[in-house]
Design a protein around this motif. Sequence first.
Motif, PDB file in Angstrom:
ATOM      1  N   TYR A  97       0.809  -1.223   0.000  1.00  0.00           N
ATOM      2  CA  TYR A  97       0.000   0.000   0.000  1.00  0.00           C
ATOM      3  C   TYR A  97       0.846   1.278   0.000  1.00  0.00           C
ATOM      4  O   TYR A  97       0.537   2.224  -0.744  1.00  0.00           O
ATOM      5  CB  TYR A  97      -0.988   0.002   1.166  1.00  0.00           C
ATOM      6  N   VAL A 100       2.153   1.669  -3.563  1.00  0.00           N
ATOM      7  CA  VAL A 100       1.068   2.073  -4.453  1.00  0.00           C
ATOM      8  C   VAL A 100       0.698   3.537  -4.217  1.00  0.00           C
ATOM      9  O   VAL A 100       0.482   4.301  -5.164  1.00  0.00           O
ATOM     10  CB  VAL A 100      -0.159   1.162  -4.257  1.00  0.00           C
ATOM     11  N   ALA A 101       0.620   3.927  -2.934  1.00  0.00           N
ATOM     12  CA  ALA A 101       0.268   5.314  -2.594  1.00  0.00           C
ATOM     13  C   ALA A 101       1.298   6.294  -3.147  1.00  0.00           C
ATOM     14  O   ALA A 101       0.946   7.359  -3.672  1.00  0.00           O
ATOM     15  CB  ALA A 101       0.153   5.467  -1.082  1.00  0.00           C
ATOM     16  N   ASN A 104       0.913   6.498  -6.901  1.00  0.00           N
ATOM     17  CA  ASN A 104      -0.330   7.220  -7.166  1.00  0.00           C
ATOM     18  C   ASN A 104      -0.137   8.726  -7.013  1.00  0.00           C
ATOM     19  O   ASN A 104      -0.552   9.524  -7.861  1.00  0.00           O
ATOM     20  CB  ASN A 104      -1.421   6.723  -6.215  1.00  0.00           C
ATOM     21  N   SER A 107       2.017  10.274  -9.790  1.00  0.00           N
ATOM     22  CA  SER A 107       1.269  10.444 -11.036  1.00  0.00           C
ATOM     23  C   SER A 107       0.313  11.628 -10.950  1.00  0.00           C
ATOM     24  O   SER A 107       0.037  12.292 -11.966  1.00  0.00           O
ATOM     25  CB  SER A 107       0.485   9.166 -11.357  1.00  0.00           C
ATOM     26  N   MET A 108      -0.185  11.916  -9.739  1.00  0.00           N
ATOM     27  CA  MET A 108      -1.152  12.992  -9.572  1.00  0.00           C
ATOM     28  C   MET A 108      -0.522  14.384  -9.643  1.00  0.00           C
ATOM     29  O   MET A 108      -1.230  15.386  -9.609  1.00  0.00           O
ATOM     30  CB  MET A 108      -1.913  12.805  -8.256  1.00  0.00           C
ATOM     31  N   ASN A 113      -6.573  12.222 -10.335  1.00  0.00           N
ATOM     32  CA  ASN A 113      -6.940  10.876  -9.923  1.00  0.00           C
ATOM     33  C   ASN A 113      -8.094  10.371 -10.790  1.00  0.00           C
ATOM     34  O   ASN A 113      -9.094  11.055 -10.973  1.00  0.00           O
ATOM     35  CB  ASN A 113      -7.333  10.871  -8.444  1.00  0.00           C
ATOM     36  N   HIS A 174      -5.673  -0.188 -17.916  1.00  0.00           N
ATOM     37  CA  HIS A 174      -6.457   0.753 -17.102  1.00  0.00           C
ATOM     38  C   HIS A 174      -6.751   2.048 -17.867  1.00  0.00           C
ATOM     39  O   HIS A 174      -7.605   2.831 -17.462  1.00  0.00           O
ATOM     40  CB  HIS A 174      -5.731   1.053 -15.793  1.00  0.00           C
ATOM     41  N   ASN A 178      -2.895   7.814 -14.417  1.00  0.00           N
ATOM     42  CA  ASN A 178      -2.911   7.810 -12.955  1.00  0.00           C
ATOM     43  C   ASN A 178      -2.723   6.395 -12.400  1.00  0.00           C
ATOM     44  O   ASN A 178      -1.881   6.154 -11.530  1.00  0.00           O
ATOM     45  CB  ASN A 178      -4.216   8.418 -12.443  1.00  0.00           C
ATOM     46  N   GLN A 179      -3.497   5.439 -12.872  1.00  0.00           N
ATOM     47  CA  GLN A 179      -3.420   4.075 -12.354  1.00  0.00           C
ATOM     48  C   GLN A 179      -2.283   3.265 -12.969  1.00  0.00           C
ATOM     49  O   GLN A 179      -1.864   2.248 -12.403  1.00  0.00           O
ATOM     50  CB  GLN A 179      -4.739   3.348 -12.610  1.00  0.00           C
ATOM     51  N   TYR A 182       1.127   2.228 -10.737  1.00  0.00           N
ATOM     52  CA  TYR A 182       0.985   1.228  -9.676  1.00  0.00           C
ATOM     53  C   TYR A 182       0.357  -0.065 -10.195  1.00  0.00           C
ATOM     54  O   TYR A 182       0.561  -1.138  -9.603  1.00  0.00           O
ATOM     55  CB  TYR A 182       0.242   1.781  -8.468  1.00  0.00           C
ATOM     56  N   ASN A 234      -6.026  16.232  -7.495  1.00  0.00           N
ATOM     57  CA  ASN A 234      -4.646  16.041  -7.883  1.00  0.00           C
ATOM     58  C   ASN A 234      -3.746  16.079  -6.654  1.00  0.00           C
ATOM     59  O   ASN A 234      -4.227  16.092  -5.516  1.00  0.00           O
ATOM     60  CB  ASN A 234      -4.225  17.105  -8.901  1.00  0.00           C
TER      61      ASN A 234
END
Length: 325
Positions: A97, A100-101, A104, A107-108, A113, A174, A178-179, A182, A234
């Motif tokens: 997590y 991934v966070a 994420n 990317s933002m 998002n 995806h 954004n996704q 991860y 974002n």
Amino acid sequence: MEEYYKEIYENNPGLSARDGNRILCVTTVVMIGIQFLMVFLGVYDTLPLVLGTQLSVLIIPIVGAFISEADMRETFRIRPVGIKTVVFAFAIILCSYPIVALLNLISMFFVENAVVETAAGLYQHGFLTSMLVMALCPAIGEEFLMRGVVYRSYRKKSPVLAWILSAVIFGLLHMNFNQMPYAIYLGLIMVLMMEASDSIVTPMLMHFFMNGIATLSGFFSKGVVEDMSGAAYNAESVLGSGDGVGIALVSIGNLAVIMIPLVILIIKATFRVNGRKFSDAFKKDAPAYQRYALPEVDEIENILDPWLVIAILVMVVITAINTFM
């Protein structure tokens, strides 16, 4: 035992790379077609839009494998897993997590998002529906497609190439920037856990745990999500601005770095409890004790073909549309 599994493979050779690319291409085109059809018919409710695409991802790989006369159980590696493997699947997601966070959030800084709007629309249909559409359906359908069809068919050419390429395609699937980062990371560790347990059930559990935890936490804070859904979601809206941004990124980054060795240890532990060796996972010529799990490497397989090119072009174009329009 070795001759027994060799006979199984010769009688049920599974999907070729071309079969895998054909299924991937058809699934991708149908996914996009359903979305455009819904919009054309004036259906803007998130539930039928998402459910339609998820069902296509679930049904088309199964139908494609059936048409190709592949043995479903062997092709998709549908095998039960032990309780220790289930625990490790959950543990590796918890450890992932922070990673991934971090991906994420990075990317933002460049794109908004991509999940908030969809999640807010699904939460209106209740918790069970949200879990079904956001956690259970993707865990089954996307794993059948990516780890069952794409990875397993590409593996005949090169296990390592199949590992990397299937993860990249999973990110592209995806269809948003954004996704994508991860999703690529998750695609890499899901293949490793699949090899560790010799079962597609393991990445299915991981996928369900990842999306389920996110859905659970998002649903019970849906007031915040709904407030965000109409605004630009974002990095600045999450982290603020000024010195706080750097401090937050460093904190999450440090935690992510700490978790990476734990992720590696969990993967190795999963190999060990299943009587398999990490060092043999991607060898073309496995030792006799493991040859039944790695019989399908074939140098004449060719991964790149028009079906794959079309699928990737469609995913890239839709990703660009979702990002810039």
